[in-house]
Scaffold this motif. Structure first.
Motif, short mmCIF file in Angstrom:
data_model
loop_
_atom_site.label_atom_id
_atom_site.label_comp_id
_atom_site.label_asym_id
_atom_site.label_seq_id
_atom_site.Cartn_x
_atom_site.Cartn_y
_atom_site.Cartn_z
N SER A 17 0.82 -1.20 0.00
CA SER A 17 0.00 0.00 0.00
C SER A 17 0.86 1.25 0.00
N LEU A 18 0.31 2.31 -0.57
CA LEU A 18 0.88 3.65 -0.51
C LEU A 18 -0.25 4.65 -0.35
N ARG A 19 0.05 5.78 0.26
CA ARG A 19 -0.91 6.87 0.37
C ARG A 19 -0.29 8.12 -0.25
N LEU A 20 -0.89 8.60 -1.33
CA LEU A 20 -0.43 9.81 -1.99
C LEU A 20 -1.18 11.02 -1.44
N SER A 21 -0.49 12.14 -1.36
CA SER A 21 -1.09 13.40 -0.96
C SER A 21 -0.83 14.44 -2.03
N CYS A 22 -1.73 15.40 -2.15
CA CYS A 22 -1.57 16.52 -3.06
C CYS A 22 -2.02 17.77 -2.34
N ALA A 23 -1.08 18.65 -2.05
CA ALA A 23 -1.36 19.89 -1.36
C ALA A 23 -1.45 21.03 -2.36
N ALA A 24 -2.56 21.75 -2.33
CA ALA A 24 -2.79 22.88 -3.23
C ALA A 24 -2.58 24.18 -2.48
N SER A 25 -2.12 25.19 -3.21
CA SER A 25 -1.92 26.51 -2.63
C SER A 25 -2.21 27.58 -3.67
N GLY A 26 -2.33 28.81 -3.23
CA GLY A 26 -2.59 29.93 -4.12
C GLY A 26 -4.04 30.39 -4.13
N ARG A 27 -4.96 29.46 -3.94
CA ARG A 27 -6.37 29.76 -3.78
C ARG A 27 -7.06 28.54 -3.19
N SER A 28 -8.29 28.71 -2.76
CA SER A 28 -9.08 27.59 -2.28
C SER A 28 -9.56 26.75 -3.46
N PHE A 29 -9.50 25.43 -3.29
CA PHE A 29 -10.00 24.50 -4.30
C PHE A 29 -11.26 23.79 -3.83
N SER A 30 -11.94 24.36 -2.84
CA SER A 30 -13.10 23.70 -2.27
C SER A 30 -14.25 23.56 -3.27
N ALA A 31 -14.32 24.42 -4.27
CA ALA A 31 -15.37 24.35 -5.28
C ALA A 31 -14.98 23.50 -6.49
N ASP A 32 -13.79 22.97 -6.49
CA ASP A 32 -13.28 22.20 -7.63
C ASP A 32 -13.42 20.70 -7.42
N ALA A 33 -13.52 19.98 -8.52
CA ALA A 33 -13.24 18.56 -8.48
C ALA A 33 -11.72 18.37 -8.44
N LEU A 34 -11.28 17.38 -7.68
CA LEU A 34 -9.85 17.06 -7.58
C LEU A 34 -9.66 15.63 -8.04
N GLY A 35 -8.78 15.45 -9.02
CA GLY A 35 -8.60 14.15 -9.62
C GLY A 35 -7.17 13.65 -9.55
N TRP A 36 -7.02 12.34 -9.74
CA TRP A 36 -5.72 11.70 -9.88
C TRP A 36 -5.66 11.02 -11.25
N PHE A 37 -4.54 11.23 -11.93
CA PHE A 37 -4.25 10.59 -13.20
C PHE A 37 -2.90 9.90 -13.10
N ARG A 38 -2.61 9.00 -14.04
CA ARG A 38 -1.30 8.36 -14.07
C ARG A 38 -0.83 8.20 -15.50
N GLN A 39 0.49 8.21 -15.67
CA GLN A 39 1.08 8.19 -17.00
C GLN A 39 2.42 7.49 -16.97
N GLY A 40 2.60 6.51 -17.86
CA GLY A 40 3.88 5.85 -18.05
C GLY A 40 4.62 6.42 -19.24
N PRO A 41 5.89 6.02 -19.43
CA PRO A 41 6.68 6.54 -20.54
C PRO A 41 6.02 6.26 -21.89
N GLY A 42 5.85 7.29 -22.69
CA GLY A 42 5.26 7.15 -24.01
C GLY A 42 3.78 6.81 -24.04
N LYS A 43 3.12 6.94 -22.89
CA LYS A 43 1.71 6.58 -22.80
C LYS A 43 0.83 7.81 -22.59
N GLU A 44 -0.47 7.61 -22.76
CA GLU A 44 -1.44 8.66 -22.47
C GLU A 44 -1.57 8.84 -20.97
N ARG A 45 -1.98 10.02 -20.57
CA ARG A 45 -2.29 10.29 -19.18
C ARG A 45 -3.71 9.82 -18.90
#
Length: 122
Positions: A17-45
């Motif tokens: 198991s792993l737990r990833l975190s993503c910290a945002a700054s500069g403005r509030s993101f409370s009204a946004d959707a927040l997503g995770w994507f992944r991408q390998g070499p030469g692949k689509e995101r």
């Protein structure tokens, strides 16, 4: 300066198991959707998971039942708990923010982090 910064990636054996975190700054993101994507070499995101402004979630079929996305609006942070990891999960993982009302495509997101490497061995 609007910024998203991922952390928590690393090397883990299959089944771990792993737990990833993503910290945002500069403005509030409370009204946004927040997503995770992944991408390998030469692949689509590719889409992994999303949590919308009201807390609703959606997952790619490949991670359903293994990954859990959550958010803490007070901390302007989104998390991805990854369990039962498989070698096919090896990728660079990116978090992103979206306020356009559609969440499943990378082109719909406005802000991106720099990514964190997840490597699953065996």
């Amino acid at each position: 300066q609007v910024q998203l910064v991922e952390s928590g990636g690393g090397l883990v054996q299959a089944g771990g198991s792993l737990r990833l975190s993503c910290a945002a700054s500069g403005r509030s993101f409370s009204a946004d959707a927040l997503g995770w994507f992944r991408q390998g070499p030469g692949k689509e995101r590719n889409f992994v998971a999303v949590i919308n402004w009201s807390g609703g979630t959606y997952y790619a079929d490949s991670v359903k039942g293994r990954f859990t996305i959550s958010r803490d609006n007070a901390k302007n942070t989104v998390y991805l708990q990854m369990n039962s990891l498989k070698p096919e999960d090896t990728d660079v993982y990116y978090c992103a923010a979206n306020n356009k009302g559609r969440y499943l495509y990378a082109s719909e997101y406005d802000f991106w982090g720099q990514g964190t490497q997840v490597t699953v061995s065996s």
